[in-house]
Design a protein around this motif. Structure first.
Motif, PDB file in Angstrom:
ATOM      1  N   SER A   2     -18.047  66.045   6.874  1.00 33.38           N
ATOM      2  CA  SER A   2     -18.823  64.681   6.729  1.00 33.38           C
ATOM      3  C   SER A   2     -18.223  63.750   5.718  1.00 33.38           C
ATOM      4  N   PHE A   3     -17.147  64.430   4.882  1.00 37.15           N
ATOM      5  CA  PHE A   3     -16.307  63.702   3.993  1.00 37.15           C
ATOM      6  C   PHE A   3     -14.917  63.875   4.193  1.00 37.15           C
ATOM      7  N   GLU A   4     -13.945  62.964   3.361  1.00 38.92           N
ATOM      8  CA  GLU A   4     -12.595  63.263   3.861  1.00 38.92           C
ATOM      9  C   GLU A   4     -12.069  64.339   2.704  1.00 38.92           C
ATOM     10  N   ALA A   5     -11.316  65.018   3.311  1.00 34.07           N
ATOM     11  CA  ALA A   5     -10.661  66.302   2.357  1.00 34.07           C
ATOM     12  C   ALA A   5      -9.342  66.443   3.093  1.00 34.07           C
ATOM     13  N   TYR A   6      -8.516  66.780   2.291  1.00 37.75           N
ATOM     14  CA  TYR A   6      -7.328  67.184   2.926  1.00 37.75           C
ATOM     15  C   TYR A   6      -6.826  68.890   2.327  1.00 37.75           C
ATOM     16  N   ARG A   7      -5.953  69.309   3.034  1.00 38.10           N
ATOM     17  CA  ARG A   7      -5.404  70.834   2.886  1.00 38.10           C
ATOM     18  C   ARG A   7      -3.929  70.714   2.630  1.00 38.10           C
ATOM     19  N   ARG A   8      -3.339  71.123   1.567  1.00 33.65           N
ATOM     20  CA  ARG A   8      -1.961  70.987   1.316  1.00 33.65           C
ATOM     21  C   ARG A   8      -1.335  72.117   2.434  1.00 33.65           C
ATOM     22  N   THR A   9      -0.196  71.223   3.164  1.00 39.00           N
ATOM     23  CA  THR A   9       0.569  72.142   4.326  1.00 39.00           C
ATOM     24  C   THR A   9       2.046  72.650   3.720  1.00 39.00           C
ATOM     25  N   ALA A  10       2.540  71.878   2.859  1.00 37.70           N
ATOM     26  CA  ALA A  10       3.804  72.210   2.270  1.00 37.70           C
ATOM     27  C   ALA A  10       4.207  71.382   1.001  1.00 37.70           C
ATOM     28  N   THR A  11       4.866  72.023   0.137  1.00 41.77           N
ATOM     29  CA  THR A  11       5.533  71.415  -0.992  1.00 41.77           C
ATOM     30  C   THR A  11       7.135  71.721  -0.990  1.00 41.77           C
ATOM     31  N   TYR A  12       7.801  70.443  -1.327  1.00 40.73           N
ATOM     32  CA  TYR A  12       9.266  70.687  -1.309  1.00 40.73           C
ATOM     33  C   TYR A  12       9.771  70.087  -2.623  1.00 40.73           C
ATOM     34  N   LEU A  13      10.813  70.556  -3.032  1.00 43.88           N
ATOM     35  CA  LEU A  13      11.394  70.073  -4.270  1.00 43.88           C
ATOM     36  C   LEU A  13      12.743  69.390  -4.004  1.00 43.88           C
ATOM     37  N   MET A  14      12.906  68.312  -4.080  1.00 38.29           N
ATOM     38  CA  MET A  14      14.445  67.605  -3.772  1.00 38.29           C
ATOM     39  C   MET A  14      15.370  67.929  -4.655  1.00 38.29           C
ATOM     40  N   VAL A  15      16.269  68.861  -4.219  1.00 40.71           N
ATOM     41  CA  VAL A  15      17.425  68.939  -5.136  1.00 40.71           C
ATOM     42  C   VAL A  15      18.780  68.543  -4.690  1.00 40.71           C
ATOM     43  N   ARG A  16      19.446  67.792  -5.769  1.00 41.52           N
ATOM     44  CA  ARG A  16      20.756  66.999  -5.588  1.00 41.52           C
ATOM     45  C   ARG A  16      21.656  68.040  -5.632  1.00 41.52           C
ATOM     46  N   GLY A  17      22.874  67.854  -4.733  1.00 41.10           N
ATOM     47  CA  GLY A  17      24.000  68.633  -4.570  1.00 41.10           C
ATOM     48  C   GLY A  17      24.772  68.448  -6.067  1.00 41.10           C
ATOM     49  N   GLN A  18      25.439  69.476  -6.339  1.00 39.54           N
ATOM     50  CA  GLN A  18      26.586  69.573  -7.359  1.00 39.54           C
ATOM     51  C   GLN A  18      27.956  69.689  -6.926  1.00 39.54           C
ATOM     52  N   GLY A  19      28.823  69.501  -7.560  1.00 42.55           N
ATOM     53  CA  GLY A  19      30.331  69.826  -7.278  1.00 42.55           C
ATOM     54  C   GLY A  19      30.641  69.373  -5.825  1.00 42.55           C
ATOM     55  N   ALA A  20      30.925  70.250  -4.929  1.00 44.13           N
ATOM     56  CA  ALA A  20      31.682  69.816  -3.703  1.00 44.13           C
ATOM     57  C   ALA A  20      30.507  69.154  -2.779  1.00 44.13           C
ATOM     58  N   ARG A  21      29.206  69.430  -3.206  1.00 51.01           N
ATOM     59  CA  ARG A  21      28.046  68.810  -2.343  1.00 51.01           C
ATOM     60  C   ARG A  21      27.542  67.630  -3.203  1.00 51.01           C
ATOM     61  N   ALA A  22      27.913  67.041  -3.981  1.00 49.75           N
ATOM     62  CA  ALA A  22      27.489  65.984  -4.823  1.00 49.75           C
ATOM     63  C   ALA A  22      27.307  64.886  -3.970  1.00 49.75           C
ATOM     64  N   GLY A  23      26.488  64.196  -4.067  1.00 51.09           N
ATOM     65  CA  GLY A  23      25.995  62.956  -3.209  1.00 51.09           C
ATOM     66  C   GLY A  23      24.866  63.537  -2.101  1.00 51.09           C
ATOM     67  N   ARG A  24      24.887  64.699  -1.561  1.00 52.03           N
ATOM     68  CA  ARG A  24      23.847  65.289  -0.903  1.00 52.03           C
ATOM     69  C   ARG A  24      22.570  65.870  -1.593  1.00 52.03           C
ATOM     70  N   SER A  25      21.556  65.653  -0.792  1.00 49.88           N
ATOM     71  CA  SER A  25      20.296  66.086  -1.254  1.00 49.88           C
ATOM     72  C   SER A  25      19.558  67.196  -0.264  1.00 49.88           C
ATOM     73  N   ALA A  26      18.774  68.247  -0.691  1.00 50.73           N
ATOM     74  CA  ALA A  26      18.210  69.343   0.027  1.00 50.73           C
ATOM     75  C   ALA A  26      16.754  69.388  -0.223  1.00 50.73           C
ATOM     76  N   LEU A  27      15.919  69.481   0.686  1.00 49.19           N
ATOM     77  CA  LEU A  27      14.258  69.526   0.303  1.00 49.19           C
ATOM     78  C   LEU A  27      14.269  71.268   0.319  1.00 49.19           C
ATOM     79  N   ARG A  28      13.756  71.786  -0.820  1.00 54.06           N
ATOM     80  CA  ARG A  28      13.532  73.285  -1.046  1.00 54.06           C
ATOM     81  C   ARG A  28      11.956  73.377  -0.973  1.00 54.06           C
TER      82      ARG A  28
END
Length: 102
Positions: A41-67
């Motif tokens: 009877s009220f609005e409620a949410y349940r967390r389904t996922a949490t992600y950390l965005m990690v930026r690439g380093q070295g040869a992977r610079a410029g890329r990002s990944a969601l962990r």
């Protein structure tokens, strides 16, 4: 579904459970996905996922990944970072020399 984005700051290199190696200090985006719970009877949410965005380093610079992380793992990593910062700020190496007041 709804998504919420926030930023966390690590002052020191840190590790996350389930991932090898250290991540560098800095700002990281956190993405939280939640779903609306039906039949209430009220609005409620349940967390389904949490992600950390990690930026690439070295040869992977410029890329990002969601962990995929858990809220608990993120909180623990932030707690360890704060404790490390507190320890570093109170170590003798971090203290400035006393002024000579003679």
């Amino acid at each position: 579904m709804r998504s919420t984005r926030s930023t966390v700051t690590f002052s020191n290199p840190f590790t996350l459970s389930g991932y090898p190696g250290n991540l560098p200090a800095g700002d990281y985006d956190v993405l939280v996905e939640e779903e609306l719970l039906q039949g209430l009877s009220f609005e409620a949410y349940r967390r389904t996922a949490t992600y950390l965005m990690v930026r690439g380093q070295g040869a992977r610079a410029g890329r990002s990944a969601l962990r995929v992380i858990t809220e608990r793992d993120l909180s623990e990593a932030l707690r360890r970072d704060a404790a490390t910062t507190e320890t570093n700020n109170h170590s003798e190496a971090a203290l400035s020399p006393q002024e000579d007041r003679t």
